[in-house]
Design an enzyme around this catalytic site. Structure first.
Site, PDB file in Angstrom:
ATOM      1  CG  HIS A  19      -1.834   1.124   1.357  1.00 20.41           C
ATOM      2  ND1 HIS A  19      -1.754   2.047   2.372  1.00 20.41           N
ATOM      3  CD2 HIS A  19      -2.879   1.494   0.585  1.00 20.41           C
ATOM      4  CE1 HIS A  19      -2.715   2.930   2.227  1.00 20.41           C
ATOM      5  NE2 HIS A  19      -3.413   2.626   1.156  1.00 20.41           N
ATOM      6  CG  HIS A  61      -3.476   9.208  -0.749  1.00 24.58           C
ATOM      7  ND1 HIS A  61      -4.371   9.991  -0.064  1.00 24.58           N
ATOM      8  CD2 HIS A  61      -4.030   7.974  -0.812  1.00 24.58           C
ATOM      9  CE1 HIS A  61      -5.416   9.272   0.294  1.00 24.58           C
ATOM     10  NE2 HIS A  61      -5.248   8.043  -0.154  1.00 24.58           N
TER      11      HIS A  61
END
Ligand code: G3P
Ligand code: CA
Length: 330
Positions: A19, A61
Site C-alpha cells: 500500500h 495520494h
C-alpha cells in the site's frame, strides 16, 4: 471470467499489495518504498496516481502535496499556493496540476505521519516524486532481478475533478500501460477507482483487470455529480455487486465492510460480502492493514498477525498492507 481470476479465487493465501509502497518503513509513494516492498516479497505495488500540468502521471495520494513533500519550504513556489474545491472540500495548498513535471522533480518526499512513524523521518528530503513510467521501469527491472513477476496496482485519484480541468487520467494511463506491454486480462495489473463512471469508461478501452473500490461510508463522487442516490453500501449488496461485475473483475474494499467493528473498536461477525462477491465472479481485495495499535482493532493490539489470520480465513483474495513483511508472515 479468465483462468487467472478463477485460479486466484481458489487460492488460499491472499496476494499482498504494498500500500503506497512499503509505507510503514519509507515515505509513501517513493521508488525507495516500492523497491523495499518488492524486496520484502510483495506481489503488487500500489501507486495512487494524479497528474502534472504537462500531463504526466505521477504517484501521490492527493493532488495537494504539502503533506507528503517539502513544497511549502520552497520559496520559488510560494506564489503557487491556492485554495481549491476538490471533491466538494475546500483545500489550501500546492496542487500537482499547477506544476510541470520538471518543477515537481525539484521537490522531495517526506513522511506523512511523522508522529506515528518518527523512524521514517530520516528519509525526509531524499526521494523524488516518481512518475508512473519510473515505477513501471522499477517493477520490470526488479521482476528480472528477483525472478518473479511483480504486479502494478494503480489507482486513478479524483478522476472527475481531473476530467473537469481537461487533464483526464484514463487515456493517459492506458497509453502508458499498453506501451509498456501491459495488455489483456492476464497482465499483472489492476486499475482501481473509488468512482464508477471512469471504470466503466476504462472497461470499454482496455481488457486490463479493473477494481471497484468500496468505502465503508459515503458514495462515489461521480454519483454525487450525476444525481445517483446510491451509496457504497448499496454497491456492496448482491444487486450492486452484480452491476459491478459488468465492468470490473474485483472489488477493493474497506475491511470494515468484511468484518465490521462496534463503537468500541471491537470486531463483529463477518458479513456475507466476500461470499456474495465471489458468487458474482468478483475477486475481493481488502484495505488497509497496518501494524500500529492506532489502526489495529482493540482485539488485536500489539498483534497485527492475528488480524491478517482472521481476514485470510474470510476467503479474501488479496490485501493492501503498509507492512508487506508482516503481511507475508501469515
Ligand atoms: O486504494 C485502496 C486503498 O489504497 C485505500 O485507499 O485512500 O489509501 O488510496 P487509499
Ligand atoms: Ca489507493
Amino acid at each position: 471470467m479468465t483462468f487467472k481470476l478463477l485460479n486466484q479465487l481458489k487460492k488460499q493465501t491472499p496476494i499482498v499489495i504494498a500500500h503506497r509502497g512499503a509505507s510503514g518503513y519509507r515515505p509513501e509513494h517513493t521508488i525507495a518504498g516500492y523497491e523495499l516492498a518488492i524486496d520484502m516479497g510483495a506481489d503488487f505495488i500500489e501507486p495512487d496516481l494524479v497528474i502534472t500540468k504537462d500531463g504526466v502521471l505521477i504517484a501521490r495520494h492527493e493532488n495537494e502535496i504539502s503533506g507528503t513533500t517539502n513544497v511549502a519550504d520552497k520559496s520559488e513556489f510560494a506564489s503557487r499556493k491556492k485554495t481549491k474545491i476538490i471533491n466538494g472540500a475546500s483545500i489550501a495548498g500546492w496542487f500537482t496540476e499547477d506544476f510541470t513535471l520538471a518543477e515537481l522533480k525539484k521537490l522531495r518526499a517526506k513522511e506523512r505521519i511523522p508522529k506515528l512513524r518518527p523512524q521514517n523521518t530520516i528519509y525526509d528530503g531524499l526521494f523524488e516524486i516518481p512518475t508512473l513510467q519510473e515505477i513501471i521501469d522499477l517493477v520490470q527491472r526488479k521482476s528480472l532481478e528477483v525472478g518473479r513477476t511483480i504486479g502494478i496496482y494503480p489507482e486513478t485519484k479524483y478522476p472527475s475533478y481531473f476530467k473537469s480541468i481537461n487533464l483526464s487520467l484514463e487515456d493517459n494511463l492506458i497509453a502508458v500501460l499498453h506501451e509498456n506491454g501491459y495488455t489483456g486480462n492476464q497482465a499483472p495489473v489492476f486499475i482501481q477507482s473509488f468512482e464508477v463512471s471512469n471504470l466503466k469508461e476504462l472497461s470499454k478501452k482496455t481488457d486490463l483487470p479493473l477494481v471497484q473500490l468500496l468505502s465503508s461510508t459515503g458514495k462515489p463522487y461521480d454519483f454525487l455529480l450525476n444525481g445517483d442516490i446510491r451509496t457504497y453500501t448499496d454497491l456492496a449488496t448482491v444487486k450492486g455487486l452484480k452491476e459491478i461485475a459488468e465492468y470490473a473483475q474485483c472489488i477493493g474494499v474497506n475491511k470494515n465492510l468484511i468484518i465490521p467493528k462496534d463503537i468500541h473498536g471491537k470486531l463483529q461477525l463477518p458479513t456475507s460480502l466476500v461470499e456474495d462477491a465471489h458468487k458474482a465472479s468478483l475477486l475481493v481485495h481488502a484495505w488497509t492493514f497496518r501494524n500500529e495499535n492506532e489502526f489495529l482493532p482493540v482485539d488485536f493490539q500489539n498483534n497485527p498477525q492475528k488480524e491478517y489470520e482472521l481476514f485470510r480465513n474470510t476467503g479474501i483474495d488479496g490485501l493492501f498492507s503498509d507492512y508487506p513483511d508482516t503481511a507475508l508472515t501469515i
